[in-house]
Design an enzyme around this catalytic site. Structure first.
Site, PDB file in Angstrom:
ATOM      1  N   CYS A   1      44.102  58.685  67.581  1.00  0.00           N
ATOM      2  CA  CYS A   1      45.493  59.100  67.413  1.00  0.00           C
ATOM      3  C   CYS A   1      46.418  58.099  68.453  1.00  0.00           C
ATOM      4  O   CYS A   1      47.703  58.337  68.413  1.00  0.00           O
ATOM      5  CB  CYS A   1      45.854  60.518  67.632  1.00  0.00           C
ATOM      6  SG  CYS A   1      45.048  61.575  66.347  1.00  0.00           S
TER       7      CYS A   1
ATOM      8  N   HIS B   1      52.443  63.339  60.868  1.00  0.00           N
ATOM      9  CA  HIS B   1      51.472  62.573  61.904  1.00  0.00           C
ATOM     10  C   HIS B   1      50.677  61.734  61.189  1.00  0.00           C
ATOM     11  O   HIS B   1      49.460  61.864  61.006  1.00  0.00           O
ATOM     12  CB  HIS B   1      50.603  63.447  62.404  1.00  0.00           C
ATOM     13  CG  HIS B   1      49.771  63.086  63.445  1.00  0.00           C
ATOM     14  ND1 HIS B   1      49.969  62.036  64.131  1.00  0.00           N
ATOM     15  CD2 HIS B   1      48.441  63.429  63.960  1.00  0.00           C
ATOM     16  CE1 HIS B   1      48.924  61.572  65.105  1.00  0.00           C
ATOM     17  NE2 HIS B   1      48.185  62.378  64.996  1.00  0.00           N
TER      18      HIS B   1
END
Lengths: 83, 401
Positions: free
Chosen positions: B82, B348
């Site tokens: 991430c 996201h």
């Protein structure tokens, strides 16, 4: 490294959604075993925040993962509340 | 002496569902948007860093060049969980700071709409039906669900719960209120995937994913891209007054991984490397947390936001609950956190996230954030973390020009 079989539940979650084939709900936790953290399921209690709290004492316990076609049983481990 | 580092242009696409557009379409919109925003063209770029986690082997950077300009420059395709977007930005930053190039482009893109639960391996059928020891740990069966959980909502739930164990004051309701804050913030962000305000009751009674994280307390999988054009200080001086005024100084660009600790090598620790990144970033920037006017941090789950208040030293050690309870982290508070809506509502799209949060901070520093503008913002911080682990922290400052 030898770890004690009794420790303190320092974190948990109750998994209600998981990959296909994984029975839910189940309680997963992080257990402090004499200063070493270990992951494991919280077993032999309801997977419910009313029955599981951080800070509770837990101890190692085993459970069956089932038998294969040759009749061999696999044993898993988890942690159960200390009454 | 290393060069000063500036963001000259930056752009993010609307996050959400883009069924008609592929990775290259989205990346091209972000890249062209960043070039136009900076008043520069593709042929001026000396390097491209391109992040895409789910298609990490697809050469997304080269595909993007075919769409927006094949100038023969080096492409670095990066993947770093991430923190992929922040890593792309960091690669571009290193190229500028080394003096090798004057301009560099960083882009992050992901198609994740409808991706569902991430992190759990599931239980694939095997060729034989007998227990066999396999893999690094000699396990006879996959560990997910048998020895704890590997899915992200559960992993990060435990991280928040552990903070409560160490410092007290947490509850299901507290974590839900963090989510309530971010969803409220999102209503002012037209680029957020979801702009829906939720009541506390709605959040707590929504579908439970991994206690205490219900669905709205989890980051939203979606499509999106973001890109930035970096430039060195001496080149910036040659540009127009308007370009200099809108340029945003990158006063710290830091990437960390886990340091060795006498601790479990299986369980993730999101705290130590985040704190290490923050310490280094504050040192590099010559500021402290109290100087920050806004923070975009990695609220992949509501339970994660709380621990990062502490890891980024926005509060005293152990004081994250008090910081939140004080109202400081709301957009009208003294330390607004995730005024974009955060990952829980803005969304996201993994590799885009680490550039999009920099876009959010930069947009406030430029005074261009519209209805959600933090008035007079001069300094801001953007943070991402990916498990494995990698943590990116960028500190940005408004131009004095």
């Amino acid at each position: 490294m030898r770890l004690p079989v009794e420790g303190v539940l320092k974190a948990f979650t109750i998994v209600s959604m998981a990959a296909p084939g994984i029975p839910v709900p189940f309680a997963a936790g992080v257990i402090d075993l004499g200063g070493t953290s270990a992951p494991g399921n919280v077993i032999n209690t309801e997977p419910d925040p009313r029955h599981i709290q951080v800070g509770m004492k837990v101890r190692l316990a085993t459970f069956s993962l089932g038998e294969d076609s040759a009749g061999t049983e696999a044993i898993g481990f988890g942690f159960e509340p200390v009454p | 002496m290393s060069e000063d580092l500036w963001i000259l242009g930056i752009h993010m696409t609307k996050f959400g569902k883009h069924p008609e557009r592929d990775l290259v379409d989205l990346a091209a919109e972000a890249a062209r948007g960043a070039l136009a925003d900076g008043g520069v063209q593709m042929h001026q770029m000396g390097l491209m860093a391109a992040g895409c986690l789910m298609m990490a082997n697809a050469g997304v950077g080269q595909q993007l060049q075919k769409q927006i300009g094949q100038t023969g420059i080096p492409v670095y395709n990066v993947a770093n969980a991430c923190a992929t977007g922040a890593t792309a930005l960091r690669v571009a930053a290193m190229a500028i700071k080394s003096g090798e190039v004057d301009y560099a482009m960083a882009v992050g893109v992901e198609k994740l709409a409808g991706a569902g639960l991430l992190g759990g391996g599931g239980r694939p059928k095997t060729d034989d039906d007998t227990w066999q020891r396999r893999g690094r740990y000699g396990a006879v069966a996959p560990l997910d669900g048998r020895v704890g959980t590997e899915t992200m909502p559960g992993v990060f739930a435990q991280i928040g719960m552990e903070y409560g164990y160490r410092h007290g004051g947490t509850s299901f309701e507290l974590f839900a209120r963090i989510s309530e804050k971010n969803h409220a913030h999102s209503t002012l962000n037209p680029l957020a995937a979801y702009q829906k305000r939720f009541t506390l009751d709605q959040i707590m009674n929504d579908v439970m994913i991994a206690y205490p994280n219900t669905r709205p307390m989890c980051s939203a999988n979606c499509d999106g891209a973001a890109a930035a054009i970096l430039v060195n200080g001496s080149t910036l001086k040659t540009l127009s007054a308007e370009q200099r005024r809108r340029a945003v100084r990158v006063s710290a660009s830091v990437l960390t991984t886990d340091p060795w600790e006498e601790a479990c090598q299986v369980l993730p620790d999101v705290n130590t490397l985040t704190r290490n990144a923050a310490i280094r970033a504050y040192e590099d920037a010559g500021i402290g947390p109290a100087d920050l006017d806004l923070v975009e941090l990695h609220d992949c789950f509501a339970t994660a936001e709380l621990v990062h208040y502490d890891n980024l030293m926005l509060c005293e050690e152990g004081g994250a609950v008090d910081l939140f309870e004080s109202g400081a982290t709301s957009r009208d508070g003294s330390m607004p956190v995730n005024v974009s809506g955060g990952l829980e509502s803005k969304g996201h799209p993994i590799a885009a996230t680490g550039i999009a949060n920099v876009w959010e901070v930069a947009t406030h520093l430029r005074g261009e954030a519209g209805d959600r503008q933090i008035e007079g913002a001069r300094v801001g911080l953007a943070h991402v973390i990916g498990l494995g682990s990698a943590c990116g922290v960028h500190i940005l400052e408004r131009s004095a020009a």
